[in-house]
Scaffold this motif. Structure first.
Motif: not given
Length: 287
Positions: A48-51, A136-138, A145-148, A185-192
């Motif tokens: 598990a990551s910290e987030s 932001r919507s996604i 989830e949004i990744a980099n 953008t306000g996106a919150r569901n970011l993953v590392p």
């Protein structure tokens, strides 16, 4: 500016470079080795990551770990597959977007929502800046989830299908800049998680990104949707390649992948008929 023909070669070449791996049923779950250099051995199991989302432990020598597919997903209860979508846009494509070229694909996102398909979107920072409302919507929808995918889709090793290359000293900053742009953008569901543009990396880039704490995510199934015009051909390629634990690479860019939405609308029900369940990369990695 990178010409459209160059980008076509990048995406199509990327798909071609992974074709043999897509058909390899014995792929490891993780690989510490680069796509363009010597292998360095497997990374450790997920943690598990910290987030919250799971990440892989660093590979040998502390290199950024690389996840390609979940190889232990056998049996009917583990028939899972992750559909991933690269939202590509380079730093210098603003004029093309201003002239009307569409690097987004809201129809695809709408289809995924309608069919209730959990998905991971690998987003460049420049894409997020161009389409902040969509990002932001996604990024606030629990289905996604949004990744980099880097800030500007420049290569992290060379050669890489003609892409300009990020200097080794700037690699960490590029990834951090992308995360910042997406968060703004306000996106919150970011993953590392991070996907190398073109899928190109080597030990130097894995070392450069180690301080960011990301897990690099590749794939084992190439959709072939880049600049494709036949949705059925894309669907067939995915349906032929998917196995339990597979990770599929597709695109969320209308100008570069115009038939992806149509292909997905065939892929999803057919895989469900085969007993597959769709998961995000974080769930696939969690095991």
């Amino acid at each position: 500016m990178i010409a459209l023909t160059v980008l076509s070669g990048v995406l199509a070449g990327c798909a071609g470079s992974e074709a043999t791996r897509a058909g390899n049923t014995a792929l490891p779950t993780v690989s510490g080795g680069p796509a363009t250099g010597p292998a360095t051995g497997p990374a450790s199991p997920s943690r598990a990551s910290e987030s919250g989302p799971p990440v892989l432990a660093p590979g040998p020598g502390g290199l950024t770990p690389v996840f390609e597919r979940r190889a232990d997903a056998s049996g009917s209860r583990n028939k899972v597959v992750a559909l991933t979508f690269d939202a590509d846009m380079t730093a210098d494509q603003g004029p093309r977007a201003a002239a009307g070229e569409r690097f987004d694909n809201p129809g695809l996102i709408a289809s995924l929502r309608r069919m209730k398909v959990p998905s991971t979107v690998f987003m460049t920072g420049r894409w997020a800046q161009e389409y902040p409302a969509q990002a932001r919507s996604i990024g606030t929808d629990p289905l996604f989830e949004i990744a980099n995918h880097s800030y500007s889709h420049y290569a992290f090793s060379s050669p890489c299908y003609g892409l300009p290359t990020v200097a080794e000293a700037g690699m960490r900053g590029d990834v951090e800049r992308a995360f910042t742009a997406i968060r703004k953008t306000g996106a919150r569901n970011l993953v590392p998680y991070f996907r190398f543009p073109g899928g190109c990396y080597d030990d130097a880039s894995l070392k450069a990104l180690a301080p960011t704490g990301v897990t690099a995510v590749q794939w084992d199934v190439v959709s072939g949707d880049a600049f494709a015009t036949d949705a059925d051909a894309v669907a067939e390629q995915v349906l032929d390649g998917v196995e339990p634990g597979s990770l599929v690479v597709m695109h969320c860019t209308r100008s570069a992948a115009p038939v992806t939405d149509e292909a997905v609308r065939r892929i999803v029900p057919e895989l469900r008929e085969r007993g597959y369940r769709f998961v995000k990369v974080s769930e696939l990695m969690r095991g």
